[in-house]
Scaffold this active site. Structure first.
Site, mmCIF file in Angstrom:
data_model
loop_
_atom_site.group_PDB
_atom_site.id
_atom_site.type_symbol
_atom_site.label_atom_id
_atom_site.label_comp_id
_atom_site.label_asym_id
_atom_site.label_seq_id
_atom_site.Cartn_x
_atom_site.Cartn_y
_atom_site.Cartn_z
ATOM 1 N N ILE A 13 0.827 -1.203 0.000
ATOM 2 C CA ILE A 13 0.000 0.000 0.000
ATOM 3 C C ILE A 13 0.865 1.257 0.000
ATOM 4 O O ILE A 13 0.550 2.239 -0.672
ATOM 5 C CB ILE A 13 -0.969 -0.025 1.191
ATOM 6 C CG1 ILE A 13 -1.893 -1.240 1.051
ATOM 7 C CG2 ILE A 13 -1.802 1.257 1.239
ATOM 8 C CD1 ILE A 13 -2.776 -1.497 2.241
ATOM 9 N N TYR A 164 -2.933 -9.272 15.360
ATOM 10 C CA TYR A 164 -2.734 -8.212 14.366
ATOM 11 C C TYR A 164 -3.670 -7.045 14.645
ATOM 12 O O TYR A 164 -3.252 -5.880 14.714
ATOM 13 C CB TYR A 164 -2.967 -8.763 12.960
ATOM 14 C CG TYR A 164 -3.113 -7.684 11.913
ATOM 15 C CD1 TYR A 164 -2.055 -6.816 11.635
ATOM 16 C CD2 TYR A 164 -4.303 -7.517 11.215
ATOM 17 C CE1 TYR A 164 -2.194 -5.811 10.684
ATOM 18 C CE2 TYR A 164 -4.441 -6.525 10.263
ATOM 19 C CZ TYR A 164 -3.388 -5.673 10.009
ATOM 20 O OH TYR A 164 -3.529 -4.677 9.070
#
Length: 355
Positions: A13, A164
């Protein structure tokens, strides 16, 4: 020229955001002075080389590259002192849900400790603008089916179900604390399932090992292998997980808008944090992604059902009303067909290069 530091610029990204920013060439304050920071543990030097070449082809100053980890506080501090950024775009993080379940200590060290080091370094140079790449994993799995079945707004209770998501939530809270303590101004983007690849063909999803559905699907289909589908007994329309897939170029455009909002004067002397979801409000199940891929590829895709993975939510779909209304953002490239076609073009390029 505004000096901008992009952490994780060699990643999926971060590289797409940098490409979009370089393509634009300027912010409201003028041309760009770009600095890229990445430890290359999961990113790719090829991406950095392409970004540097692209910037020079646009007549921008040659970006400075710092090979450093956020967990190496002295090296990070030196890089930030050299860059003297007016704003930082923070993409550097480990992102695999499955790996985070197996190695939670690695994720807390890299994601949380690394971000805390970054914030301390920014305070030292009085950089008070930050755009942070977060995740819908902070929402976890809403226990109320009526809530889980609808697009989730930013006000949804935060209850991550895997390490996460817990690390990303801890990073968000550290940013909010910095905002209150020393006046950091931040834009936080919670996005759902990033997918697809750059129209230029220069950037795409390239993780080793790969854990995301679409590249795994395309890789398996190209090799005549069967895709592993984890779980077919979720409380969804076909029993498989539903996700809100958003094209990576749409994510990049939102980050550009968030940066422009910070650079354009939306900065509070006492600090402020704004949070935005990024998604399409349209959920697609794993089996529906497979059917769409069959249309794009022109042949059936084999798959096998495996038990659920630990830490997976049944449904995650975004309500992005705030991003649309406040930032004027629109996801223009996120049809499943376009996502799959660009991802397939990138995957074929990787295979042709022997990677």
């Amino acid at each position: 020229m505004p000096s901008l530091l992009i952490t994780g610029a060699a990643g999926y990204i971060g590289s797409h955001f940098a490409e979009a920013l370089i393509g634009q060439g300027v912010l409201s304050d003028g041309p760009l002075d770009l600095h890229f920071l990445d430890d290359l543990s999961t990113g790719h030097r090829e991406f950095l080389d392409r970004l540097v070449a692209l910037a020079e082809s646009k007549g921008l100053p040659r970006p400075k590259v710092y090979e450093a980890s956020l967990t190496d506080a002295p090296a990070l501090e030196r890089a930030i002192e050299q860059a003297e950024p007016e704003a930082v775009l923070h993409f550097a993080a480990l992102i695999s849900v499955a790996e985070s379940v197996q190695k939670p200590e690695l994720y807390f060290r890299n994601n949380v400790e690394g971000s805390q080091n970054l914030l301390r370094s920014l305070q030292k140079v009085n950089c008070r603008r930050l755009v942070f790449s977060s995740t819908a994993a902070v929402y976890g799995n809403p226990p109320d089916p009526a809530v889980a079945s609808r697009p989730l707004p930013e006000s949804t209770a935060l209850a991550p179900v895997n390490p996460y998501g817990e690390t990303k939530l801890a990073m968000e809270r550290a940013i909010e604390e910095a905002s209150r303590a020393w006046g950091l101004n931040a834009v936080i983007f919670r996005y759902f399932n990033a997918a697809g690849a750059s129209a230029s063909g220069g950037f795409g999803e390239w993780h080793e090992p790969e854990t995301h559905l679409i590249p795994l699907l395309l890789r398996a289909a190209s090799r005549g292998e069967k895709l592993k589908v984890f779980g077919s007994d979720y409380a969804t329309r076909d029993g498989t997980c539903i996700r809100d897939y958003i094209h990576v170029e749409d994510l990049a455009s939102a980050h550009v808008l968030g940066l422009e909002r910070l650079m354009g004067g939306a900065v509070s002397a006492s600090g402020a944090t704004e949070t935005f979801n990024l998604g399409t409000a349209q959920g697609t199940s794993v089996l529906e992604v497979i059917r769409a891929a069959e249309e794009v590829l022109g042949h059936p895709v084999g798959y096998e059902i495996y038990p659920r993975r630990a830490g997976d939510s049944a449904v995650l779909v975004a309500d992005s009303t705030r991003a649309r209304e406040v930032l004027g953002w629109e996801p223009k490239h996120s049809s499943m067909e376009h996502i799959l076609r660009t991802a397939w073009g990138w995957e074929r390029g990787l295979q042709a290069s022997g990677r």
